[in-house]
Write an enzyme that holds these catalytic residues in place. Sequence first.
Site, short mmCIF file in Angstrom:
data_model
loop_
_atom_site.label_atom_id
_atom_site.label_comp_id
_atom_site.label_asym_id
_atom_site.label_seq_id
_atom_site.Cartn_x
_atom_site.Cartn_y
_atom_site.Cartn_z
N GLU A 6 10.68 -3.43 13.17
CA GLU A 6 10.37 -2.44 12.73
C GLU A 6 9.04 -1.20 12.71
O GLU A 6 7.87 -1.41 12.55
CB GLU A 6 10.33 -2.74 11.52
CG GLU A 6 9.51 -1.73 10.03
CD GLU A 6 9.49 -2.43 8.51
OE1 GLU A 6 10.11 -1.55 7.48
OE2 GLU A 6 9.29 -3.25 8.73
N GLY B 224 6.07 -7.07 0.74
CA GLY B 224 5.77 -6.69 2.43
C GLY B 224 6.40 -7.01 3.23
O GLY B 224 7.16 -7.01 3.54
N SER B 225 5.73 -7.81 4.06
CA SER B 225 5.98 -8.30 5.31
C SER B 225 6.72 -9.29 5.15
O SER B 225 6.19 -10.51 4.49
CB SER B 225 5.20 -8.37 6.69
OG SER B 225 4.07 -9.86 6.76
N LYS C 28 -2.68 -7.79 -7.84
CA LYS C 28 -3.05 -8.34 -6.36
C LYS C 28 -2.82 -6.98 -5.58
O LYS C 28 -1.42 -6.71 -4.35
CB LYS C 28 -2.92 -9.40 -5.80
CG LYS C 28 -3.47 -9.08 -4.28
CD LYS C 28 -4.68 -9.13 -4.11
CE LYS C 28 -5.95 -9.06 -2.71
NZ LYS C 28 -4.71 -8.33 -2.66
N PRO C 29 -3.30 -5.92 -6.19
CA PRO C 29 -3.01 -4.25 -5.09
C PRO C 29 -4.00 -4.79 -4.06
O PRO C 29 -3.76 -4.90 -3.13
CB PRO C 29 -3.75 -3.45 -5.91
CG PRO C 29 -4.72 -4.15 -6.44
CD PRO C 29 -3.80 -5.26 -7.33
N TRP D 144 0.40 -1.27 -0.41
CA TRP D 144 0.43 0.00 -0.17
C TRP D 144 0.46 1.34 -0.04
O TRP D 144 0.47 2.33 -0.12
CB TRP D 144 -0.86 -0.06 1.13
CG TRP D 144 0.22 -0.15 2.90
CD1 TRP D 144 0.25 -1.07 3.38
CD2 TRP D 144 0.46 0.70 3.25
NE1 TRP D 144 0.20 -1.02 4.38
CE2 TRP D 144 0.72 0.66 4.62
CE3 TRP D 144 0.43 2.54 3.05
CZ2 TRP D 144 1.55 1.84 5.07
CZ3 TRP D 144 1.14 3.28 3.69
CH2 TRP D 144 1.41 2.62 5.34
N LEU E 293 10.87 -7.73 1.53
CA LEU E 293 10.39 -8.06 3.41
C LEU E 293 10.98 -6.43 3.72
O LEU E 293 11.48 -5.32 3.39
CB LEU E 293 10.99 -9.18 3.53
CG LEU E 293 10.41 -10.88 3.07
CD1 LEU E 293 10.80 -11.38 3.24
CD2 LEU E 293 8.93 -10.25 2.10
#
Length: 482
Positions: free
Chosen positions: A385, A231-232, A178-179, A154, A254
């Site tokens: 983080e 992403g994570s 895939k947003p 995002w 990541l």
Amino acid sequence: MSQELKTKAHLIYINGEWSGADLDELEVVNPANGQVIGCVPNAGEVEAHEAIEAAHQAFQTWSQTTAYERAGYLKKFHALILEHQEELAQIMTKEMGKPINESRGEVASAASFLEWYAEEGKRVYGETIPTHTQNKRLQVWKKPVGVVAAITPWNFPAAMLTRKMGPALAAGCTIVIKPSGDSPLTAIKMVELSEQAGFPKGVINLVTGSSSKIGKAIMENDKVRKVTFTGSTEVGKMLIQQSAHQVKRLSLELGGHAPVIILNDANIDAAVEGVVASAFRNAGQTCVCANRIYVQSGVHEEFVDKFTKAVNLLKVGNGAEETVTVGPLINQASVQKVRHHVEDALAKGATLLTGGVSLENDGGNFYAPTVLSDVTASMVVMHEETFGPVAPIQKVETIEEAIALANDTPYGLAAYVFTESVSQGTRLIEQLQYGIVGWNDGVPSATQAPFGGMKESGFGREGGHEGIESYLESQYVSMGIN
């Protein structure tokens, strides 16, 4: 709903057709004020499989086009993005809060990946290998991997998309996008522009909706040969496990926990400027943000004083305002996480120099830019983080101490070093376990350079000439001749 963004993009895109009006909807919310700005289809496994099948069928012909043909489409796409730069920037700021000037910069960066890979696709070279016998010829051919699934985050909804689309399409792959559900409208508008660029049906597909259901379809469908994910680390590890069943190729960018090391001989004004740019860009919501700052004792006091004054000049507010430099966090969960990190540090002896509070502002998810000093390794903020506008500073005595603290993490995405000594900087960087290092540079990312991490920050590289390699297979050919 008067604020709703009116584009045809509130649909999904499969095999060259916009659909999904009959599906349940998911709301997209402006994090600066809590207003619903649009809705997208809540697609699932059925739609994901349809998109994969469309991409698989299109691959049969797209993979056979020439690199020059593919470059033509990418250049048209590039031009359309620049033509709609302001519209895309406004959409981005509304759906994820980024200050409008940062959004404009991201759109330009997104376009640059398409331009770069339009040219890089023409430079996918095979090899002729010297043979060991007169009746053989040895060659290496390069072929596109196949259908690619791109799962984008995002926080950079345009640049992270084209950083994956550009090399995939240039290599001859087709793609299913895939947003993130938090910021899907930018991606959908981008796909609308790709349609205008004339890409053949099925080459580009997009589905919005349930991450778990769409992700399940992607990982279980053997027609998907590569997954690229930003992403994570938690989700990345799950994708690694799921990919094992079919040995899918993965590229993973990541989580990070970027250290900054500022040595006694650093240009302190330049260091302040660089760290502010890194730590507070996108309200601290980037994977390469300066998360922990280690300052050598000889310049600690000067840096802390100048840095705090610079942070106090930042303006927090709705990113749609031209003068705002720090926008909202993406949601209340993010605000709660930032608050927890700050409160933990203060409880363990840190000193609050500025910030440290969430801000009430039209119902938005705002947190004041925060500077903490007297920080120690015992504090959560120095290990997890934060993904928010917090800059914790720890004093160090020696370079060796700074290196040990910097490397004491499972992450290895980005690090920053400020020193005017070539010798000290070189030796320091040689020991840092990070895929990206900014040396006297708080914003090191560049289209033409490889981006990616070490350790639990993932594997694979995006950007530069390396970025296209993971979308290609090397096929060795041993040819016997008379």
